[in-house]
Scaffold this active site. Structure first.
Site, PDB file in Angstrom:
ATOM      1  N   ARG A  64     -11.048  55.217  34.772  1.00 19.16           N
ATOM      2  CA  ARG A  64     -10.524  54.282  33.775  1.00 19.16           C
ATOM      3  C   ARG A  64      -9.123  53.774  34.137  1.00 19.16           C
ATOM      4  NH1 ARG A  64     -12.832  53.299  28.494  1.00 19.16           N
ATOM      5  NH2 ARG A  64     -11.473  51.728  27.600  1.00 19.16           N
ATOM      6  N   ARG A  90     -12.902  46.646  24.535  1.00 22.23           N
ATOM      7  CA  ARG A  90     -12.291  47.806  25.186  1.00 22.23           C
ATOM      8  C   ARG A  90     -10.849  47.940  24.728  1.00 22.23           C
ATOM      9  NH1 ARG A  90     -16.196  50.490  28.464  1.00 22.23           N
ATOM     10  NH2 ARG A  90     -17.503  48.913  29.408  1.00 22.23           N
ATOM     11  N   ILE A  91     -10.378  49.172  24.765  1.00 24.60           N
ATOM     12  CA  ILE A  91      -8.965  49.426  24.484  1.00 24.60           C
ATOM     13  C   ILE A  91      -8.165  49.119  25.749  1.00 24.60           C
ATOM     14  CG2 ILE A  91      -7.277  51.198  23.862  1.00 24.60           C
ATOM     15  CD1 ILE A  91      -9.217  50.594  21.653  1.00 24.60           C
ATOM     16  N   LEU A  92      -7.063  48.404  25.590  1.00 18.87           N
ATOM     17  CA  LEU A  92      -6.233  48.087  26.760  1.00 18.87           C
ATOM     18  C   LEU A  92      -5.339  49.265  27.101  1.00 18.87           C
ATOM     19  CD1 LEU A  92      -5.085  44.440  25.915  1.00 18.87           C
ATOM     20  CD2 LEU A  92      -7.089  45.189  27.235  1.00 18.87           C
ATOM     21  N   HIS A 108      -9.927  40.166  14.680  1.00 12.35           N
ATOM     22  CA  HIS A 108     -10.726  41.288  14.172  1.00 12.35           C
ATOM     23  C   HIS A 108     -11.468  40.853  12.903  1.00 12.35           C
ATOM     24  CE1 HIS A 108     -11.898  45.383  13.339  1.00 12.35           C
ATOM     25  NE2 HIS A 108     -11.503  45.203  12.089  1.00 12.35           N
ATOM     26  N   ASP A 144      -6.834  48.208  16.793  1.00 13.26           N
ATOM     27  CA  ASP A 144      -6.580  47.206  15.746  1.00 13.26           C
ATOM     28  C   ASP A 144      -5.361  47.565  14.889  1.00 13.26           C
ATOM     29  OD1 ASP A 144      -8.969  45.918  16.617  1.00 13.26           O
ATOM     30  OD2 ASP A 144     -10.144  47.251  15.358  1.00 13.26           O
TER      31      ASP A 144
HETATM   32  C1  GRF Z   1     -15.582  38.549  16.551  1.00 15.90           C
HETATM   33  O1  GRF Z   1     -16.144  38.736  15.290  1.00 15.90           O
HETATM   34  C2  GRF Z   1     -14.244  39.215  16.650  1.00 15.90           C
HETATM   35  O2  GRF Z   1     -13.600  39.349  15.434  1.00 15.90           O
HETATM   36  C3  GRF Z   1     -14.592  40.589  17.169  1.00 15.90           C
HETATM   37  O3  GRF Z   1     -15.657  40.374  18.059  1.00 15.90           O
HETATM   38  C4  GRF Z   1     -16.373  39.207  17.655  1.00 15.90           C
HETATM   39  C5  GRF Z   1     -16.489  38.333  18.873  1.00 15.90           C
HETATM   40  O4  GRF Z   1     -17.334  37.251  18.677  1.00 15.90           O
HETATM   41  N1  GRF Z   1     -13.437  41.203  17.772  1.00 15.90           N
HETATM   42  P1  GRF Z   1     -17.498  36.132  19.777  1.00 15.90           P
HETATM   43  O5  GRF Z   1     -17.841  36.809  21.103  1.00 15.90           O
HETATM   44  O6  GRF Z   1     -16.207  35.376  19.879  1.00 15.90           O
HETATM   45  O7  GRF Z   1     -18.620  35.294  19.290  1.00 15.90           O
END
Ligand code: GRF
Length: 212
Positions: A64, A90-92, A108, A144
């Site tokens: 990783r 993924r977590i950065l 999010h 998040d």
């Molecule tokens: C979105 O709902 C975003 O909030 C979440 O993943 C989803 C991605 O959707 N982090 P898309 O690939 O942009 O259609």
């Protein structure tokens, strides 16, 4: 403002950013799309549009730390002013977070700080809330957890499933994310790297998607 978009899947937010750029409502230039999954539909869209794409995949058993370095290298080579996580699952790690401290944002599908993690819409339903929505925030090493830049509310309907709620949340994401990018581009939102904490990432918190 040069932007790199990180994706793992469908890429509807990437499309929304491109549509806003085309409409003249988002003063940004997408200089690259980077995916951790070869099969991400977002890559096909980017390629059709002539946007440079990179794949930095992480398979089960891969190192990783090495992946984090490769990801940071791939993104840095595109020389972005801003990095946008649009469905990047993924977590950065520190290599990217430290190099672009305070210049990475994420969208999010819930009103943070409630319902962080990869099941935002389902968790909102399970929590019985009447209003959910979406959040655009600065990315730190948590899941998040970074400073919130903007939110849009979406009512939860009595017969909602996670899918129907998520679909309505995405309509708002597609408006909010390009708007925030534009506001950053014109200086209406100032990103403050000093306000971003980078707690030690807990590997157990990692959001993962099945390997391609
Ligand atoms: C979105 O709902 C975003 O909030 C979440 O993943 C989803 C991605 O959707 N982090 P898309 O690939 O942009 O259609």
């Amino acid at each position: 403002m040069d932007v790199v978009v990180l994706v793992s899947g469908r890429g509807s937010n990437l499309r929304a950013i491109c549509n806003a750029i085309d409409a003249g409502t988002c003063d940004a230039n997408i200089v690259g799309v980077v995916s951790d999954r070869k099969k991400a539909a977002a890559l096909g869209f980017a390629q059709e549009r002539g946007i440079p794409t990179r794949i930095v995949s992480l398979r089960k058993g891969d190192d990783r730390d090495a992946w984090n370095e490769s990801l940071a290298e791939a993104v840095a080579a595109l020389k972005p002013d801003l990095i946008v996580l649009a469905g990047f699952m993924r977590i950065l790690g520190p290599p990217l977070l430290e190099r672009f401290r305070g210049r990475i944002i994420n969208v999010h599908p819930a009103l943070l700080p409630s319902f962080a993690g990869h099941n935002g819409p389902q968790d909102a339903l399970d929590g019985g809330v009447r209003i959910s929505g979406c959040t655009v925030h600065i990315v730190d090493a948590g899941v998040d957890t970074g400073p919130i830049l903007a939110q849009a509310a979406v009512p939860v309907l009595a017969n909602d499933t996670a899918d129907t709620l998520h679909a309505r949340i995405q309509v708002q994401e597609h408006r909010l994310l390009p708007r925030v990018i534009h506001q950053i581009a014109i200086g209406a939102i100032a990103l403050d790297p000093l306000s971003v904490s980078t707690p030690v990432a807990d590997e157990a918190q990692s959001l993962t998607v099945p390997d391609a």
